[in-house]
Design a protein around this motif. Structure first.
Motif, PDB file in Angstrom:
ATOM      1  N   TYR A  55      -1.938  59.957 -29.171  1.00 15.42           N
ATOM      2  CA  TYR A  55      -3.597  60.278 -29.558  1.00 15.42           C
ATOM      3  C   TYR A  55      -4.711  59.739 -27.761  1.00 15.42           C
ATOM      4  CZ  TYR A  55      -8.805  59.787 -30.088  1.00 15.42           C
ATOM      5  OH  TYR A  55      -9.781  60.099 -29.769  1.00 15.42           O
ATOM      6  N   TRP A  66     -12.246  68.137 -28.906  1.00  8.65           N
ATOM      7  CA  TRP A  66     -11.353  67.703 -29.843  1.00  8.65           C
ATOM      8  C   TRP A  66     -10.078  69.074 -30.034  1.00  8.65           C
ATOM      9  CZ3 TRP A  66      -7.074  64.489 -30.629  1.00  8.65           C
ATOM     10  CH2 TRP A  66      -6.614  64.453 -31.468  1.00  8.65           C
ATOM     11  N   SER A  72      -7.449  65.586 -38.969  1.00  9.52           N
ATOM     12  CA  SER A  72      -6.997  64.083 -37.946  1.00  9.52           C
ATOM     13  C   SER A  72      -6.605  63.476 -37.791  1.00  9.52           C
ATOM     14  CB  SER A  72      -6.835  64.691 -36.428  1.00  9.52           C
ATOM     15  OG  SER A  72      -6.457  66.658 -36.383  1.00  9.52           O
ATOM     16  N   VAL A  74      -5.079  59.235 -37.056  1.00  6.50           N
ATOM     17  CA  VAL A  74      -4.430  58.254 -36.087  1.00  6.50           C
ATOM     18  C   VAL A  74      -3.761  57.346 -36.507  1.00  6.50           C
ATOM     19  CG1 VAL A  74      -4.629  57.433 -33.494  1.00  6.50           C
ATOM     20  CG2 VAL A  74      -5.511  59.110 -33.866  1.00  6.50           C
ATOM     21  N   VAL A  82     -10.715  55.809 -31.073  1.00  7.11           N
ATOM     22  CA  VAL A  82     -10.891  57.265 -30.614  1.00  7.11           C
ATOM     23  C   VAL A  82     -12.343  57.708 -30.655  1.00  7.11           C
ATOM     24  CG1 VAL A  82     -11.557  58.831 -32.641  1.00  7.11           C
ATOM     25  CG2 VAL A  82      -9.637  57.653 -33.118  1.00  7.11           C
ATOM     26  N   VAL A  88     -11.472  62.793 -35.662  1.00  9.37           N
ATOM     27  CA  VAL A  88     -10.376  61.800 -36.358  1.00  9.37           C
ATOM     28  C   VAL A  88     -10.470  60.901 -37.131  1.00  9.37           C
ATOM     29  CG1 VAL A  88      -8.107  60.874 -35.198  1.00  9.37           C
ATOM     30  CG2 VAL A  88      -9.762  62.960 -33.636  1.00  9.37           C
TER      31      VAL A  88
END
Length: 173
Positions: A55, A66, A72, A74, A82, A88
């Protein structure tokens, strides 16, 4: 739905070099309409998961909006990494608990384990990766982060050449 680890590798099994660089990868020729190309693969992806290093590499090398339309995640213990504008989610826990959420979000399409190797290892170790697609670049790195830092068994489904890469589709044995 399948869970697929789609990645690239040096000939000696590394995904990034000892400096965390992908320069060895992004400078190579690959045809967008060739076998195992990312566009065709992405059409079948419904959700994706990656590690914090992956990421952060995306954040540093593709700033702004994005780059994926799919839900998505992480995997990280640092939820603050983030970017505010990125849709995300973060997750810190066993992959076996996250996997059903990834499958539901994929809505019948595939789950992409983006990586890196440690995230892929967790999914493979839990028996959650069905297929692995690796594009091998014509170089060795000698050190860095392994594509899959564990012992596992796979069967070759198919292979092809795309530009500078030898691409292989493997299924878990």
């Amino acid at each position: 739905m399948s869970t697929i680890y789609y990645t690239a590798s040096s000939l000696d099994g590394y995904i990034v070099d000892e400096n965390g660089s992908l320069d060895w990868l992004v400078t190579r020729d690959i045809r967008e309409d060739g076998p195992f190309a990312i566009e065709e693969f992405m059409a079948g992806v419904g959700s994706l998961v990656m590690g914090a290093d992956t990421y952060e590499w995306i954040l540093a090398n593709h700033p702004g909006e994005w780059m994926y339309s799919q839900p998505s995640w992480v995997m990280t213990h640092r939820p603050g990494i983030v970017a505010a504008e990125h849709p995300v989610q973060t997750y810190a826990g066993p992959v076996a608990e996250l996997h059903p959420r990834l499958g539901e979000a994929a809505a019948g399409k595939n789950v992409w384990v983006v990586g890196g190797g440690e995230v892929a290892r967790q999914f493979v170790d839990a028996g959650l990766v069905d297929d692995m697609i690796v594009s091998y670049a014509p170089c060795t790195l000698g050190a860095g982060s392994r594509v899959l830092p564990m012992r596992s068994e796979w069967s070759l489904v198919s292979s092809a050449v795309n530009g500078d890469f030898v691409c292989a589709h493997w299924r878990r044995s």
